[in-house]
Design an enzyme around this catalytic site. Structure first.
Site, mmCIF file in Angstrom:
data_model
loop_
_atom_site.group_PDB
_atom_site.id
_atom_site.type_symbol
_atom_site.label_atom_id
_atom_site.label_comp_id
_atom_site.label_asym_id
_atom_site.label_seq_id
_atom_site.Cartn_x
_atom_site.Cartn_y
_atom_site.Cartn_z
ATOM 1 N N SER A 146 0.851 -1.201 0.000
ATOM 2 C CA SER A 146 0.000 0.000 0.000
ATOM 3 C C SER A 146 0.879 1.240 0.000
ATOM 4 O O SER A 146 2.012 1.217 0.493
ATOM 5 C CB SER A 146 -0.878 0.027 1.254
ATOM 6 O OG SER A 146 -1.490 1.291 1.412
ATOM 7 N N TYR A 160 -1.402 -0.794 10.374
ATOM 8 C CA TYR A 160 -1.698 -1.253 9.000
ATOM 9 C C TYR A 160 -0.554 -0.835 8.075
ATOM 10 O O TYR A 160 -0.053 -1.647 7.281
ATOM 11 C CB TYR A 160 -3.021 -0.642 8.544
ATOM 12 C CG TYR A 160 -3.314 -0.778 7.068
ATOM 13 C CD1 TYR A 160 -3.777 -1.979 6.530
ATOM 14 C CD2 TYR A 160 -3.134 0.305 6.202
ATOM 15 C CE1 TYR A 160 -4.051 -2.103 5.177
ATOM 16 C CE2 TYR A 160 -3.406 0.193 4.854
ATOM 17 C CZ TYR A 160 -3.860 -1.021 4.339
ATOM 18 O OH TYR A 160 -4.127 -1.125 2.990
HETATM 19 N N1 LIG Z 1 -8.580 0.342 -1.584
HETATM 20 C C1 LIG Z 1 -7.425 0.981 -1.465
HETATM 21 O O1 LIG Z 1 -7.352 2.206 -1.640
HETATM 22 C C2 LIG Z 1 -6.171 0.220 -1.115
HETATM 23 C C3 LIG Z 1 -4.976 0.936 -1.103
HETATM 24 C C4 LIG Z 1 -3.789 0.267 -0.820
HETATM 25 C C5 LIG Z 1 -3.807 -1.081 -0.550
HETATM 26 N N2 LIG Z 1 -4.993 -1.749 -0.555
HETATM 27 C C6 LIG Z 1 -4.938 -3.181 -0.265
HETATM 28 O O2 LIG Z 1 -5.561 -3.888 -1.332
HETATM 29 C C7 LIG Z 1 -5.989 -5.168 -0.853
HETATM 30 C C8 LIG Z 1 -7.417 -5.409 -1.326
HETATM 31 O O3 LIG Z 1 -8.267 -4.461 -0.722
HETATM 32 P P1 LIG Z 1 -9.440 -3.758 -1.524
HETATM 33 O O4 LIG Z 1 -9.056 -2.360 -1.765
HETATM 34 O O5 LIG Z 1 -9.849 -4.584 -2.677
HETATM 35 O O6 LIG Z 1 -10.561 -3.736 -0.384
HETATM 36 P P2 LIG Z 1 -11.973 -4.475 -0.261
HETATM 37 O O7 LIG Z 1 -12.786 -4.202 -1.470
HETATM 38 O O8 LIG Z 1 -12.500 -4.089 1.061
HETATM 39 O O9 LIG Z 1 -11.603 -6.048 -0.269
HETATM 40 C C9 LIG Z 1 -10.875 -6.614 0.790
HETATM 41 C C10 LIG Z 1 -10.805 -8.118 0.619
HETATM 42 O O10 LIG Z 1 -10.053 -8.642 1.731
HETATM 43 C C11 LIG Z 1 -10.866 -9.563 2.434
HETATM 44 N N3 LIG Z 1 -10.691 -9.466 3.887
HETATM 45 C C12 LIG Z 1 -10.911 -8.390 4.689
HETATM 46 N N4 LIG Z 1 -10.762 -8.729 5.979
HETATM 47 C C13 LIG Z 1 -10.440 -10.048 5.982
HETATM 48 C C14 LIG Z 1 -10.191 -10.997 7.007
HETATM 49 N N5 LIG Z 1 -10.243 -10.682 8.314
HETATM 50 N N6 LIG Z 1 -9.868 -12.261 6.650
HETATM 51 C C15 LIG Z 1 -9.816 -12.605 5.349
HETATM 52 N N7 LIG Z 1 -10.077 -11.776 4.334
HETATM 53 C C16 LIG Z 1 -10.389 -10.515 4.655
HETATM 54 C C17 LIG Z 1 -12.295 -9.230 2.092
HETATM 55 O O11 LIG Z 1 -13.111 -10.391 2.282
HETATM 56 P P3 LIG Z 1 -14.731 -10.316 2.526
HETATM 57 O O12 LIG Z 1 -15.196 -9.123 1.755
HETATM 58 O O13 LIG Z 1 -15.235 -11.612 1.979
HETATM 59 O O14 LIG Z 1 -14.941 -10.197 3.990
HETATM 60 C C18 LIG Z 1 -12.180 -8.770 0.654
HETATM 61 O O15 LIG Z 1 -12.203 -9.871 -0.217
HETATM 62 C C19 LIG Z 1 -5.839 -5.126 0.659
HETATM 63 O O16 LIG Z 1 -4.656 -5.812 1.021
HETATM 64 C C20 LIG Z 1 -5.695 -3.651 0.965
HETATM 65 O O17 LIG Z 1 -4.977 -3.423 2.140
HETATM 66 C C21 LIG Z 1 -6.168 -1.128 -0.841
#
Ligand SMILES: NC(=O)c1ccc[n+]([C@@H]2O[C@H](COP(=O)([O-])OP(=O)(O)OC[C@H]3O[C@@H](n4cnc5c(N)ncnc54)[C@H](OP(=O)(O)O)[C@@H]3O)[C@@H](O)[C@H]2O)c1
Length: 254
Positions: A146, A160
């Site tokens: 991230s 985080y």
């Molecule tokens: N969105 C951003 O701006 C951003 C920026 C930098 C990095 N990231 C990273 O990108 C990755 C994907 O996130 P996203 O943006 O796609 O967010 P998202 O739409 O909220 O998706 C998160 C995913 O992680 C799973 N997850 C969350 N808590 C969990 C737990 N306790 N155990 C197992 N799985 C869990 C969720 O599963 P369920 O929905 O089935 O519960 C979902 O499939 C993450 O590592 C996040 O830190 C995101």
């Protein structure tokens, strides 16, 4: 569209929505034969991703697990092992801020949960799939870091951010161990992606401020990150090892 992953089996964690869902569908569209998809709580999301992957010609199945707990991680690893499948492509994507909490209020339990979900699980899932990749003399691991790893995260997101910095460092160390076996390990580092993550943890006002400070003038999309993950697993990226690719519209350049 290139179908460079024909015959490959891919494991994507956190595939029920957001970046993971877009990545799973993109891998299927690029020819992956089989997808092992992980989710935690969002069953309708994973069902829709399985349907999209099947429409693109891939076999797909799901494993549910809370990767933020030691028992959830263990159960995931057991269920993965029970599939008997070798994994050619691992995308360690599952992650969350869990909750915004400042130093004074942070508990040891919350600390363990944030670190286990965002860092520890990625290491042990890689440990589980590496022997097959080593035997195959081929494999691809993409970890999801991230922008927070570079800037310390927003208020209440320090642990985080530290977990994501650990993911970037782990990516380099893992690469040194696995590159001699023909395995490429890299990471992506999204900036602010307009999805459920920020719907949960940020206000529209915060997001408007981010857009105003972003040279590209927009938040990122799930597909923009997924396309980079697909690229990193493709032959076009064959000499890229141990890198963390920033995908943030020019938001952060140091
Ligand atoms: N969105 C951003 O701006 C951003 C920026 C930098 C990095 N990231 C990273 O990108 C990755 C994907 O996130 P996203 O943006 O796609 O967010 P998202 O739409 O909220 O998706 C998160 C995913 O992680 C799973 N997850 C969350 N808590 C969990 C737990 N306790 N155990 C197992 N799985 C869990 C969720 O599963 P369920 O929905 O089935 O519960 C979902 O499939 C993450 O590592 C996040 O830190 C995101």
């Amino acid at each position: 569209m290139d179908r460079e992953f024909i015959g490959k089996t891919a494991l994507v964690t956190g595939a029920s929505r957001g970046i993971g869902a877009a990545t799973a569908v993109a891998l299927a569209q690029h020819g992956a034969r089989r997808l092992i998809l992980h989710y935690n709580s969002y069953q309708p999301g994973i069902d829709a991703v399985i349907a999209s992957a099947q429409k693109a010609g891939a076999e797909a199945s799901a494993i549910q697990a809370d990767l933020g707990s030691r028992s959830g991680l263990q159960s995931f690893l057991q269920n993965l092992n029970a599939t008997g499948l070798g994994v050619d492509i691992l995308v360690n994507n599952a992650g969350s801020l869990v909750q915004r909490t400042k130093l004074a209020d942070f508990t040891p339990e919350l600390f363990d949960r944030v670190i286990t979900l965002n860092f520890k699980s990625a290491w042990f899932i890689a440990q589980a799939v590496a022997p097959y990749m080593i035997e195959s003399k081929s494999g691809f691991i993409v970890n999801v870091s991230s922008i927070a790893a570079r800037n310390g995260g927003g208020i209440g997101a320090t642990i985080y951010a530290a977990a994501k910095a650990a993911v970037s460092a782990m990516t380099k160390g893992m690469m040194k161990e696995l590159a001699p076996h023909g395995i490429r390990v890299n990471a992506v580092s999204p900036g602010t992606v307009d999805n459920n993550f920020h719907a949960q943890f940020s206000t529209r006002q915060i997001l408007d401020t981010v857009v105003a400070a972003t040279p590209a003038g927009a938040l990122g999309t799930n597909e923009e990150v997924a396309d980079t993950i697909v690229f990193l697993c493709s032959p076009a990226a064959r000499y890229i090892h141990g890198q963390t690719i920033e995908i943030n519209g020019g938001m952060f350049t140091v």
